[in-house]
Design a protein around this motif. Structure first.
Motif, PDB file in Angstrom:
ATOM      1  N   THR A   1       0.830  -1.204   0.000  1.00 19.91           N
ATOM      2  CA  THR A   1       0.000   0.000   0.000  1.00 19.91           C
ATOM      3  C   THR A   1       0.865   1.256   0.000  1.00 19.91           C
ATOM      4  N   THR A   2       0.377   2.255  -0.695  1.00 20.84           N
ATOM      5  CA  THR A   2       0.965   3.585  -0.666  1.00 20.84           C
ATOM      6  C   THR A   2       0.076   4.487   0.186  1.00 20.84           C
ATOM      7  N   LEU A   3       0.554   5.689   0.443  1.00 24.09           N
ATOM      8  CA  LEU A   3      -0.263   6.625   1.217  1.00 24.09           C
ATOM      9  C   LEU A   3      -1.545   6.970   0.471  1.00 24.09           C
ATOM     10  N   ILE A   4      -1.431   7.206  -0.823  1.00 24.61           N
ATOM     11  CA  ILE A   4      -2.618   7.523  -1.623  1.00 24.61           C
ATOM     12  C   ILE A   4      -3.581   6.336  -1.638  1.00 24.61           C
ATOM     13  N   GLY A   5      -3.022   5.111  -1.701  1.00 25.16           N
ATOM     14  CA  GLY A   5      -3.871   3.925  -1.653  1.00 25.16           C
ATOM     15  C   GLY A   5      -4.597   3.799  -0.327  1.00 25.16           C
ATOM     16  N   ALA A   6      -3.905   4.130   0.772  1.00 22.35           N
ATOM     17  CA  ALA A   6      -4.547   4.086   2.090  1.00 22.35           C
ATOM     18  C   ALA A   6      -5.657   5.130   2.183  1.00 22.35           C
ATOM     19  N   LEU A   7      -5.426   6.305   1.623  1.00 21.11           N
ATOM     20  CA  LEU A   7      -6.466   7.337   1.626  1.00 21.11           C
ATOM     21  C   LEU A   7      -7.674   6.899   0.810  1.00 21.11           C
ATOM     22  N   ASP A   8      -7.406   6.258  -0.326  1.00 23.54           N
ATOM     23  CA  ASP A   8      -8.507   5.768  -1.154  1.00 23.54           C
ATOM     24  C   ASP A   8      -9.300   4.689  -0.420  1.00 23.54           C
ATOM     25  N   ALA A   9      -8.602   3.823   0.338  1.00 19.51           N
ATOM     26  CA  ALA A   9      -9.297   2.785   1.103  1.00 19.51           C
ATOM     27  C   ALA A   9     -10.176   3.407   2.188  1.00 19.51           C
ATOM     28  N   LEU A  10      -9.680   4.443   2.845  1.00 19.77           N
ATOM     29  CA  LEU A  10     -10.505   5.135   3.842  1.00 19.77           C
ATOM     30  C   LEU A  10     -11.744   5.741   3.193  1.00 19.77           C
ATOM     31  N   TRP A  11     -11.556   6.318   2.012  1.00 21.10           N
ATOM     32  CA  TRP A  11     -12.689   6.937   1.317  1.00 21.10           C
ATOM     33  C   TRP A  11     -13.726   5.887   0.910  1.00 21.10           C
ATOM     34  N   GLN A  12     -13.257   4.732   0.432  1.00 16.71           N
ATOM     35  CA  GLN A  12     -14.171   3.676   0.008  1.00 16.71           C
ATOM     36  C   GLN A  12     -14.932   3.070   1.180  1.00 16.71           C
ATOM     37  N   GLN A  13     -14.372   3.181   2.380  1.00 18.99           N
ATOM     38  CA  GLN A  13     -15.028   2.633   3.574  1.00 18.99           C
ATOM     39  C   GLN A  13     -15.894   3.684   4.280  1.00 18.99           C
ATOM     40  N   ASP A  14     -16.303   4.700   3.533  1.00 18.03           N
ATOM     41  CA  ASP A  14     -17.181   5.753   4.051  1.00 18.03           C
ATOM     42  C   ASP A  14     -16.555   6.506   5.236  1.00 18.03           C
TER      43      ASP A  14
END
Length: 221
Positions: A78-91
């Motif tokens: 995971t990258t930082l941007i990927g972690a941010l995207d995962a947070l966004w996808q999890q509402d």
């Protein structure tokens, strides 16, 4: 008395004549002994180089994975941007925006704005929009929290080691180096740039006046 020769103490609001400093001298308020400013003109080259290195390290930290986790044969990087995207996808949009601002946006704005001011000042030029850009640096500086993010990564690694095989990637080392470099950059008081600009502006005024003066023998149309 010229206004550029005055300085106000940020602790007791005493209005004082700005002294000229040499070497590593510091100016203190005679009323409350608070530190007014340091003679940091000689540090511009070091701060400029360190800020540029921090910006390059920042790009590396964003582009490469932070960790690789191997859990029962399933590998996750995971990258930082990927972690941010995962947070966004999890509402968890609010959390994602807060992390993005504190670890990406505000540090990037501060480093870019510092370089925008430092490069011209090193050449003896006050850049356009100097005052608003310097105020923006002072506004966003308290909200950059790379060191808090780095601490969170270390806590996560400690907790995940017992559950999965954790392999540090390039971005983790980049974030560690970035944390140290930003700690040094944050020790540089951006208010020093006000004093450097105040010394450069009087020199630029006669040059502008000479450029605007009519040539001998010239007549208006």
């Amino acid at each position: 008395m010229p206004r550029d020769d005055l300085i106000a103490c940020h602790e007791c609001d005493a209005l004082l004549r700005k002294p000229r400093l040499a070497g590593r001298e510091v100016a203190r308020c005679p009323r409350c002994d608070a530190l007014l400013f340091r003679n940091s003109a000689a540090r511009l080259d070091r701060i400029c180089a360190l800020t540029l290195a921090a910006l390059i390290t920042f790009v590396i930290a964003q582009a490469f994975p932070i960790l690789e986790m191997d859990l029962n044969g399933n590998r996750v990087r995971t990258t930082l941007i990927g972690a941010l995207d995962a947070l966004w996808q999890q509402d968890m949009g609010v959390v994602a925006v807060m992390v993005f601002c504190s670890t990406v946006l505000f540090p990037l704005v501060e480093m870019a704005a510092l370089l925008y001011l430092l490069f011209p000042l090193r050449r003896g030029i006050v850049p356009p929009l100097f005052n608003p850009v310097l105020r923006m640096i002072q506004l966003v500086r308290p909200w950059g929290m790379i060191e808090v993010f780095m601490l969170g990564i270390l806590v996560t690694i400690v907790k995940m080691v017992s559950l999965a095989r954790v392999v540090p990637e390039a971005a983790l080392f980049a974030f560690a180096a970035l944390t140290l470099m930003l700690a040094v950059v944050l020790m540089f008081d951006p208010r020093v740039l006000w004093d450097i600009a105040d010394t450069l502006r009087p020199r630029a005024a006669p040059a502008r006046a000479r450029d605007a003066a009519p040539l001998p023998g010239a007549h208006g149309g």
